[in-house]
Design an enzyme around this catalytic site. Structure first.
Site, mmCIF file in Angstrom:
data_model
loop_
_atom_site.group_PDB
_atom_site.id
_atom_site.type_symbol
_atom_site.label_atom_id
_atom_site.label_comp_id
_atom_site.label_asym_id
_atom_site.label_seq_id
_atom_site.Cartn_x
_atom_site.Cartn_y
_atom_site.Cartn_z
ATOM 1 N NE ARG A 176 40.233 30.613 54.490
ATOM 2 C CZ ARG A 176 40.529 31.906 54.319
ATOM 3 N NH1 ARG A 176 40.680 32.391 53.086
ATOM 4 N NH2 ARG A 176 40.715 32.712 55.340
ATOM 5 C CG HIS A 226 41.100 41.893 53.293
ATOM 6 N ND1 HIS A 226 40.861 40.591 52.925
ATOM 7 C CD2 HIS A 226 39.987 42.290 53.964
ATOM 8 C CE1 HIS A 226 39.662 40.217 53.374
ATOM 9 N NE2 HIS A 226 39.105 41.238 53.995
ATOM 10 C CB SER A 265 37.000 30.151 49.870
ATOM 11 O OG SER A 265 37.469 31.069 50.862
ATOM 12 C CG ASN A 312 35.916 29.820 43.878
ATOM 13 O OD1 ASN A 312 36.799 30.680 43.843
ATOM 14 N ND2 ASN A 312 35.879 28.865 44.801
HETATM 15 N N1 APR Z 1 40.207 30.353 38.983
HETATM 16 C C1 APR Z 1 39.091 30.310 39.756
HETATM 17 N N2 APR Z 1 39.109 30.020 41.084
HETATM 18 C C2 APR Z 1 40.315 29.787 41.657
HETATM 19 C C3 APR Z 1 41.524 29.816 40.918
HETATM 20 C C4 APR Z 1 41.431 30.112 39.522
HETATM 21 N N3 APR Z 1 42.526 30.143 38.735
HETATM 22 N N4 APR Z 1 42.550 29.536 41.772
HETATM 23 C C5 APR Z 1 42.000 29.347 42.992
HETATM 24 N N5 APR Z 1 40.667 29.479 42.916
HETATM 25 C C6 APR Z 1 39.700 29.431 44.020
HETATM 26 C C7 APR Z 1 39.968 28.373 45.065
HETATM 27 O O1 APR Z 1 39.294 27.181 44.752
HETATM 28 C C8 APR Z 1 39.414 29.022 46.342
HETATM 29 O O2 APR Z 1 38.075 28.603 46.587
HETATM 30 O O3 APR Z 1 39.818 30.674 44.683
HETATM 31 C C9 APR Z 1 39.417 30.524 46.047
HETATM 32 C C10 APR Z 1 40.376 31.287 46.929
HETATM 33 O O4 APR Z 1 39.887 31.190 48.249
HETATM 34 P P1 APR Z 1 40.823 31.630 49.480
HETATM 35 O O5 APR Z 1 42.149 30.987 49.313
HETATM 36 O O6 APR Z 1 40.036 31.364 50.716
HETATM 37 O O7 APR Z 1 41.040 33.181 49.269
HETATM 38 P P2 APR Z 1 40.037 34.354 49.587
HETATM 39 O O8 APR Z 1 38.611 33.938 49.393
HETATM 40 O O9 APR Z 1 40.492 35.540 48.822
HETATM 41 O O10 APR Z 1 40.308 34.623 51.152
HETATM 42 C C11 APR Z 1 39.698 35.749 51.748
HETATM 43 O O11 APR Z 1 40.992 35.331 53.750
HETATM 44 O O12 APR Z 1 42.983 34.774 54.758
HETATM 45 C C12 APR Z 1 42.158 35.837 54.416
HETATM 46 O O13 APR Z 1 42.894 38.046 54.107
HETATM 47 C C13 APR Z 1 42.835 36.803 53.482
HETATM 48 O O14 APR Z 1 41.788 38.161 51.779
HETATM 49 C C14 APR Z 1 41.927 36.839 52.270
HETATM 50 C C15 APR Z 1 40.606 36.304 52.799
#
Ligand code: APR
Length: 284
Positions: free
Chosen positions: A31, A114, A199, A223
């Site tokens: 995201r 997942h 997120s 995060n």
């Molecule tokens: N360090 C800290 N935070 C980070 C970094 C980093 N290097 N890189 C990215 N982020 C943060 C982003 O700001 C974001 O808020 O990690 C978060 C990732 O959020 P998502 O992209 O929503 O991923 P996630 O929370 O794992 O999604 C959950 O959604 O689409 C489904 O199955 C999929 O498992 C996934 C689930």
């Protein structure tokens, strides 16, 4: 309290991780700007669409190929958690990720809510919504890539000609109930929870840290942007997971979290024989 102080006072930490812990390994999250859902339509990645559309399955194999082409390696955040576990300070990792980088870093107790992208499975010819109904065939993902490379855009099960899918959980697919129970049990034992790189928007996974918070256990959220759980966190750390975690673990354990030597761990492009046994499908 600081992260170092909370970590130093914990003997039963549980890590809850999301895609953000793997971005420093070169894997895009979902995201953030440039994330997977900014380049692919998530509506195409529901279980029902995958079952009904050969075109969606073909696109999904192309996306998986792109994912593995970078040969992702564990980064200091994965290694820091593995160090904590090796020293008996971390009970395990509950992850939403499918990349296997926690295991590649040396973590031993990893609950993959997942699923995992290193394996494919038969889901049957026309499974009911959300529930794989396969014959039990499973194989390393390399088995499928070999067929895609040979021109079979939508590899079918060699046993029953059913649809083949990666052993991941798609939107609209039921999580394996046993995994949720194991994750809840681990969070029920935690004296500290580290939520890293998520997120915190996708349920039921995102609700799991609350099991510990409702027991009065401190929650630290690391995060790169605010999350909906920040208000219930003891501490929020806005920073890159690799830097934040390795610095804190080095401070608490001493020494330095080594950077990983690149190796093709579990690379599904590596030619390996498919599983000769018909393993029971891991279920929904
Ligand atoms: N360090 C800290 N935070 C980070 C970094 C980093 N290097 N890189 C990215 N982020 C943060 C982003 O700001 C974001 O808020 O990690 C978060 C990732 O959020 P998502 O992209 O929503 O991923 P996630 O929370 O794992 O999604 C959950 O959604 O689409 C489904 O199955 C999929 O498992 C996934 C689930």
């Amino acid at each position: 309290m600081t992260l170092n102080e909370l970590l130093a006072g914990s003997s039963a930490t549980v890590a809850f991780t999301g895609a953000g812990i793997s971005t420093e390994s070169g894997i895009p999250d979902f995201r953030s700007p440039g994330g997977v859902w900014t380049r692919y339509d998530p509506r195409d990645f529901t279980f029902a669409r995958y079952v009904e559309s050969e075109e969606v399955r073909t696109r999904a194999w192309a996306m998986r190929r792109e994912f593995w082409a970078s040969d992702p390696q564990p980064n200091p955040a994965h290694l820091a958690l593995a160090r904590l576990e090796a020293r008996g300070r971390l009970l395990g990792v509950v992850t939403q990720n499918i990349d296997g980088l926690h295991q590649a870093a040396g973590s031993r107790t990893v609950i993959e809510l997942h699923g995992r992208s290193r394996e494919v499975m038969c889901i049957g010819a026309s499974p009911r919504t959300g529930t794989p109904d396969g014959c039990g065939f499973s194989a390393p993902t390399s088995w499928a890539f070999e067929r895609v490379d040979a021109g079979e855009a939508d590899p079918r099960c060699p046993t029953c000609a059913g649809i083949v899918k990666s052993a991941t959980v798609s939107f609209g697919q039921n999580l394996h109930p046993g995994l949720l129970d194991r994750a809840a049990d681990l969070l029920g034992q935690a004296d500290l929870v580290l939520a890293i790189g998520s997120s915190m928007q996708v349920y039921p996974a995102a609700g799991l840290p609350m099991i510990a918070v409702e027991r009065g256990v401190p929650l630290v959220i690391c995060n790169a942007e605010p999350t909906p759980l920040d208000d219930v966190a003891t501490l929020t750390v806005d920073g890159k997971a690799g830097e934040v975690l390795s610095a804190a673990v080095d401070a608490v354990l001493g020494g330095a979290t080594a950077t990983p030597r690149p190796r093709s761990w579990g690379d599904p492009r590596r030619r390996r024989r498919p599983s000769p046994h018909r393993r029971a499908s891991p279920g929904p």
